[in-house]
Design an enzyme around this catalytic site. Structure first.
Site, PDB file in Angstrom:
ATOM      1  N   VAL A   1      36.253 -15.630  40.786  1.00 25.57           N
ATOM      2  CA  VAL A   1      35.405 -15.086  39.738  1.00 25.57           C
ATOM      3  C   VAL A   1      35.250 -16.007  38.634  1.00 25.57           C
ATOM      4  CG1 VAL A   1      37.144 -13.812  38.379  1.00 25.57           C
ATOM      5  CG2 VAL A   1      34.747 -13.011  38.685  1.00 25.57           C
ATOM      6  N   TYR A   2      36.192 -16.897  38.440  1.00 24.27           N
ATOM      7  CA  TYR A   2      35.958 -17.805  37.118  1.00 24.27           C
ATOM      8  C   TYR A   2      34.503 -18.685  37.335  1.00 24.27           C
ATOM      9  CZ  TYR A   2      40.836 -16.680  36.460  1.00 24.27           C
ATOM     10  OH  TYR A   2      41.962 -16.051  36.046  1.00 24.27           O
ATOM     11  N   SER A   3      33.735 -18.686  36.388  1.00 22.31           N
ATOM     12  CA  SER A   3      32.449 -19.201  36.204  1.00 22.31           C
ATOM     13  C   SER A   3      31.733 -19.091  37.697  1.00 22.31           C
ATOM     14  CB  SER A   3      32.687 -20.839  35.872  1.00 22.31           C
ATOM     15  OG  SER A   3      32.924 -20.913  34.842  1.00 22.31           O
TER      16      SER A   3
END
Length: 326
Positions: free
Chosen positions: A59-61
């Site tokens: 989900v990071y970036s």
């Protein structure tokens, strides 16, 4: 650099883990996110300092972090010499099955993460949060299949209640499935609620503990003056505001500042040295967006606090509402 085993496994990790949430696509993500060109030197420097443990999430970036980390580690490291950790749970698309810990989503997510990272396996595959809609048996069996298939070496969990983690461990033991070997709790000097049950459970079950936000989004690394706390991230990060705006945090931050001045070291070193003094902590996950962040983290390994100093830092703490479990 110091190295230690991750929980009861034979895998050794550096006592500092580089968290890669800040590395992504600033044009499409949060304004505090760093571009790939700006991120790569931090990953390279971490390797030079002996850090072999890198934590990211799908989900990071929206996947960009995994891509950046994967490319950098291919360029700067030997795959089998580094420990790559990523996570699954949060939404990665608009449809109902693009999130959670169902068999459908986990199996799709591990393949997508491996593709973005450019690797055949991850060393640690973690559930980012508890899924209240999916039976834990479905999740644990699927994670077991991923380990058995060779796509992950170990599995871990993050930010949940102790009863939930105990239930997951029991489910794995009952069915002979792969156990969680690590827990990634929200833990720092101004948020210590997991000391009540979770961290004791981890110590009893020989679970590796890799805390996130060890510096409380940077609040424990800066003097407690309001104008100095309003970095670009603090101004725009809703999680920082929701987690760390309690008025009683100020005294704890002031004590870190006071002890740092007395010792002649940066505040970050004191806050991390306190965490590293805990026998149940394997490796705090630190974010690095300025050159001194990595240097301070590694220097904290050599800073030994006395029992009196630890008591001085801990004394002001008061109970907080439980946060970061959803």
């Amino acid at each position: 650099m110091e190295y230690t085993r991750l929980g009861s496994t034979g895998m050794k990790v550096s006592r500092i883990c580089l968290g890669c949430m800040s590395y992504g696509n600033p044009a499409a993500d949060m304004p505090w996110t760093m571009s790939e060109a700006d991120s790569r030197p931090y990953i390279q420097r971490a390797l030079e300092l002996g850090i072999n443990f890198f934590d990211t999430a799908d989900v990071y970036s929206n996947g960009s972090s995994e891509e950046i980390v994967g490319r950098a580690l291919r360029d700067f490291a030997v795959r089998d010499e580094v420990v790559i950790a990523t996570k699954v749970h949060f939404p990665m698309g608009p449809t109902p099955n693009d999130q959670g810990l169902s068999r459908k989503h986990i199996l799709s997510s591990i393949d997508a993460s491996l593709k973005r990272l450019g690797v055949d396996y991850v060393d640690l595959y973690q559930i980012h949060r508890w899924d209240y809609e999916t039976p834990i048996e479905e999740t644990m069996e699927t994670l077991n299949d991923i380990v058995r298939s060779g796509k992950a070496r170990y599995i871990g969990a993050s930010a949940m209640y102790a009863w939930q983690f105990a239930k997951a461990l029991f489910s794995a033991d009952l069915h002979g499935w792969t156990r969680f070997v690590s827990m990634q709790p929200h833990y720092n000097l101004i948020y210590r609620e997991d000391e009540r049950e979770m961290l004791q459970l981890c110590q009893d079950q020989k679970i590796g503990v890799i805390p996130f936000s060890p510096l409380a989004r940077g609040l424990l690394a800066r003097k407690p003056a309001r104008e100095q706390n309003e970095t670009a991230r603090f101004q725009t990060d809703e999680l920082a505001w929701s987690r760390y705006t309690q008025s009683d945090n100020l005294t704890s931050i002031e004590r870190v500042s006071s002890l740092a001045e007395k010792r002649g070291v940066p505040m970050a070193q004191v806050a991390l040295a306190w965490m590293l003094s805990k026998p149940f902590v394997t490796a705090p996950i630190i974010g690095a967006t300025k050159p001194h962040h990595l240097e301070d983290a590694v220097a904290a390994l050599s800073l030994r606090l006395t029992a009196e100093e630890i008591q001085y830092l801990e004394e002001p703490y008061r109970p907080h509402p439980v946060i970061a479990h959803s």
